[in-house]
Structure formats: C-alpha cells, structure tokens
Design an enzyme around this catalytic site. Structure first.
Site, PDB file in Angstrom:
ATOM      1  N   ARG A 138      52.303  50.505  65.005  1.00 55.32           N
ATOM      2  CA  ARG A 138      50.921  50.403  64.803  1.00 55.32           C
ATOM      3  C   ARG A 138      50.546  49.460  63.379  1.00 55.32           C
ATOM      4  O   ARG A 138      49.250  49.221  63.321  1.00 55.32           O
ATOM      5  CB  ARG A 138      50.163  51.787  64.574  1.00 55.32           C
ATOM      6  CG  ARG A 138      50.390  52.634  65.792  1.00 55.32           C
ATOM      7  CD  ARG A 138      50.076  53.750  65.563  1.00 55.32           C
ATOM      8  NE  ARG A 138      50.890  54.621  64.450  1.00 55.32           N
ATOM      9  CZ  ARG A 138      50.875  55.599  63.645  1.00 55.32           C
ATOM     10  NH1 ARG A 138      49.523  56.261  63.889  1.00 55.32           N
ATOM     11  NH2 ARG A 138      51.432  55.914  62.733  1.00 55.32           N
ATOM     12  N   ASP A 155      33.896  51.735  40.938  1.00 56.47           N
ATOM     13  CA  ASP A 155      34.726  50.952  41.755  1.00 56.47           C
ATOM     14  C   ASP A 155      33.827  49.748  42.200  1.00 56.47           C
ATOM     15  O   ASP A 155      32.842  49.834  42.591  1.00 56.47           O
ATOM     16  CB  ASP A 155      35.289  51.653  42.911  1.00 56.47           C
ATOM     17  CG  ASP A 155      36.184  52.678  42.914  1.00 56.47           C
ATOM     18  OD1 ASP A 155      36.616  53.089  41.661  1.00 56.47           O
ATOM     19  OD2 ASP A 155      36.718  53.228  43.689  1.00 56.47           O
ATOM     20  N   HIS A 203      38.329  37.932  31.285  1.00 58.21           N
ATOM     21  CA  HIS A 203      37.198  38.811  31.050  1.00 58.21           C
ATOM     22  C   HIS A 203      37.589  40.089  30.355  1.00 58.21           C
ATOM     23  O   HIS A 203      38.801  40.663  30.575  1.00 58.21           O
ATOM     24  CB  HIS A 203      36.322  39.282  32.145  1.00 58.21           C
ATOM     25  CG  HIS A 203      35.700  38.155  33.195  1.00 58.21           C
ATOM     26  ND1 HIS A 203      35.761  38.292  34.455  1.00 58.21           N
ATOM     27  CD2 HIS A 203      35.415  36.833  32.537  1.00 58.21           C
ATOM     28  CE1 HIS A 203      35.192  37.188  34.837  1.00 58.21           C
ATOM     29  NE2 HIS A 203      35.191  36.378  34.094  1.00 58.21           N
ATOM     30  N   LYS A 221      40.866  49.311  33.373  1.00 58.48           N
ATOM     31  CA  LYS A 221      40.951  49.145  34.541  1.00 58.48           C
ATOM     32  C   LYS A 221      42.146  49.071  35.511  1.00 58.48           C
ATOM     33  O   LYS A 221      43.189  48.976  35.069  1.00 58.48           O
ATOM     34  CB  LYS A 221      40.215  47.874  34.929  1.00 58.48           C
ATOM     35  CG  LYS A 221      40.722  46.573  34.528  1.00 58.48           C
ATOM     36  CD  LYS A 221      40.009  45.331  34.807  1.00 58.48           C
ATOM     37  CE  LYS A 221      38.998  45.074  33.973  1.00 58.48           C
ATOM     38  NZ  LYS A 221      38.426  43.605  34.192  1.00 58.48           N
ATOM     39  N   HIS A 236      41.426  40.163  31.195  1.00 55.02           N
ATOM     40  CA  HIS A 236      42.027  40.144  32.479  1.00 55.02           C
ATOM     41  C   HIS A 236      41.307  39.006  33.370  1.00 55.02           C
ATOM     42  O   HIS A 236      40.181  38.766  33.140  1.00 55.02           O
ATOM     43  CB  HIS A 236      41.716  41.278  33.241  1.00 55.02           C
ATOM     44  CG  HIS A 236      42.063  41.447  34.638  1.00 55.02           C
ATOM     45  ND1 HIS A 236      40.980  41.405  35.751  1.00 55.02           N
ATOM     46  CD2 HIS A 236      43.282  41.656  35.231  1.00 55.02           C
ATOM     47  CE1 HIS A 236      41.643  41.321  36.789  1.00 55.02           C
ATOM     48  NE2 HIS A 236      43.056  41.565  36.545  1.00 55.02           N
ATOM     49  N   TYR A 278      38.449  46.740  41.644  1.00 52.52           N
ATOM     50  CA  TYR A 278      38.856  47.144  40.513  1.00 52.52           C
ATOM     51  C   TYR A 278      38.030  48.624  40.341  1.00 52.52           C
ATOM     52  O   TYR A 278      37.025  49.008  41.108  1.00 52.52           O
ATOM     53  CB  TYR A 278      37.778  46.518  39.517  1.00 52.52           C
ATOM     54  CG  TYR A 278      37.807  44.877  39.671  1.00 52.52           C
ATOM     55  CD1 TYR A 278      38.527  43.939  38.943  1.00 52.52           C
ATOM     56  CD2 TYR A 278      36.967  44.378  40.634  1.00 52.52           C
ATOM     57  CE1 TYR A 278      38.419  42.641  39.016  1.00 52.52           C
ATOM     58  CE2 TYR A 278      37.258  42.948  41.012  1.00 52.52           C
ATOM     59  CZ  TYR A 278      37.804  42.202  40.216  1.00 52.52           C
ATOM     60  OH  TYR A 278      37.888  40.962  40.309  1.00 52.52           O
ATOM     61  N   ASP A 297      32.370  31.565  33.221  1.00 55.11           N
ATOM     62  CA  ASP A 297      33.526  31.276  32.992  1.00 55.11           C
ATOM     63  C   ASP A 297      33.881  29.636  32.523  1.00 55.11           C
ATOM     64  O   ASP A 297      34.650  29.503  31.585  1.00 55.11           O
ATOM     65  CB  ASP A 297      34.632  31.716  34.308  1.00 55.11           C
ATOM     66  CG  ASP A 297      34.674  33.032  34.516  1.00 55.11           C
ATOM     67  OD1 ASP A 297      34.130  33.755  33.726  1.00 55.11           O
ATOM     68  OD2 ASP A 297      35.084  33.189  35.606  1.00 55.11           O
TER      69      ASP A 297
END
Length: 183
Positions: free
Chosen positions: A24, A49, A63, A72, A119, A132, A168
């Site tokens: 499956r 989340d 970040h 995290k 990160h 996250y 960024d």
C-alpha cells in the site's frame, strides 16, 4: 524512532523514524513525545506548527529570532531539501559551527534546531514541503535574517539559487547580525 546527537551543533538532534512499508505504501511516526523527552527535549514546549512549500532552487534563510530565540523541529514531508544550521550562541562549544544535511519526504527524518541557531534550506525538488514546529509563538518583531550568500557563512548551496524573498535578498551579513545580537 531513533534520536541521535548531531556533533556539528551542540544540542541539535536528528530524529529518524522507523518506516513500515508494504504494497500500500508506507507509514511512520514523525513525532514521539517519549523519544523527544529521552533526547532531552521537552515535547510540551512546542506551541505552533507551520508549513512551507517551495519550488526547486528556492532558498529560505538564514533565519533566527532575537531575544529568547526559537527552538524548532524541521522536517521535509515531501520532496528533498538541503538544510543548514549555523550556531550563533556565543557560549556554545560549537559557536559558528555549521551543519548541512539533506532532509527528505522519503526518510521523514526531523532535525531539532536549538534556540540561538540560524536556519535555512534550499529546495532540491519541486515542490518541497517543509514543516516546522516551534517552541514560541511567532513574533515578527524578533525576526533576524542573515544573507544566505554571505561569504563568511560559506554555505555550499547545491543548486543555483532560483528565488529568495525580498527579506532574504536584502539581509545583512553575519558580522552585522552578530553585532546587532551583541555576540
């Protein structure tokens, strides 16, 4: 599920699930409070989340959060990413250390990123979904961004960078961020 220490970043952990596969498809547990607790992580600390979906070549990062920081759990639930963590905790034995690891929907491994670490990641596939789980509600006033292409970081992004956010793209270099953080 197995939790292992990641030597490049003090306090980081890699959680690798045990997949169960048959005709499956597959099933695996992606979070286990008991395993997290045994690895020294409070499973009840996580309060929010989030999910990002990125096209191939996108870079998100680098970040972190000012103040108390933000721990995290990061997992690529679909596709593959090149994930990067940089330790910015001045009292850490791995201060300015860097971890580069591939996370994928195939393995469903989760990386624990300690508070005080920057990160970011690059999507190696399109799409790449990244989930996250953070230990504090997000406060945009605490957002800190370091230039993803800063030579001082020397991150070996594996693909040409196809897109980054304005935030960024305009981020300061590591030296400027360290001054701002008082490191």
């Amino acid at each position: 599920m197995k939790a292992t220490h990641v030597p490049e970043i003090a306090g980081a952990r890699l959680f690798e699930p045990t997949p169960h596969t048959d005709a499956r498809g597959s099933f695996c547990r992606t979070f286990d409070a008991g395993v997290a607790r045994s690895a020294g992580i409070d499973p009840d600390a996580f309060v929010q989340d989030s999910l990002s979906r990125s096209v191939r070549g996108v870079v998100r990062g680098m970040h972190l959060r000012s103040g108390a920081g933000e721990a995290k759990l990061v997992r690529c639930s679909y596709g593959r990413i090149f994930d990067v963590v940089v330790d910015l905790r001045p009292d850490s034995p791995t201060y300015l250390g860097r971890l580069c690891v591939e996370l994928s929907g195939e393995t469903q491994a989760t990386l624990y990123v300690p508070a005080g670490c920057a990160h970011g990641f690059q999507a190696l596939t399109g799409p790449a979904d990244v989930s996250y789980r953070i230990d504090r509600p997000h406060d945009p006033a605490e957002d800190v961004t370091i230039a993803f292409d800063d030579p001082e970081l020397g991150i070996p992004w594996p693909l040409p960078v196809t897109s980054v956010s304005r935030r960024d793209r305009e981020a300061p270099g590591l030296s400027d961020v360290l001054k701002r953080l008082g490191s």
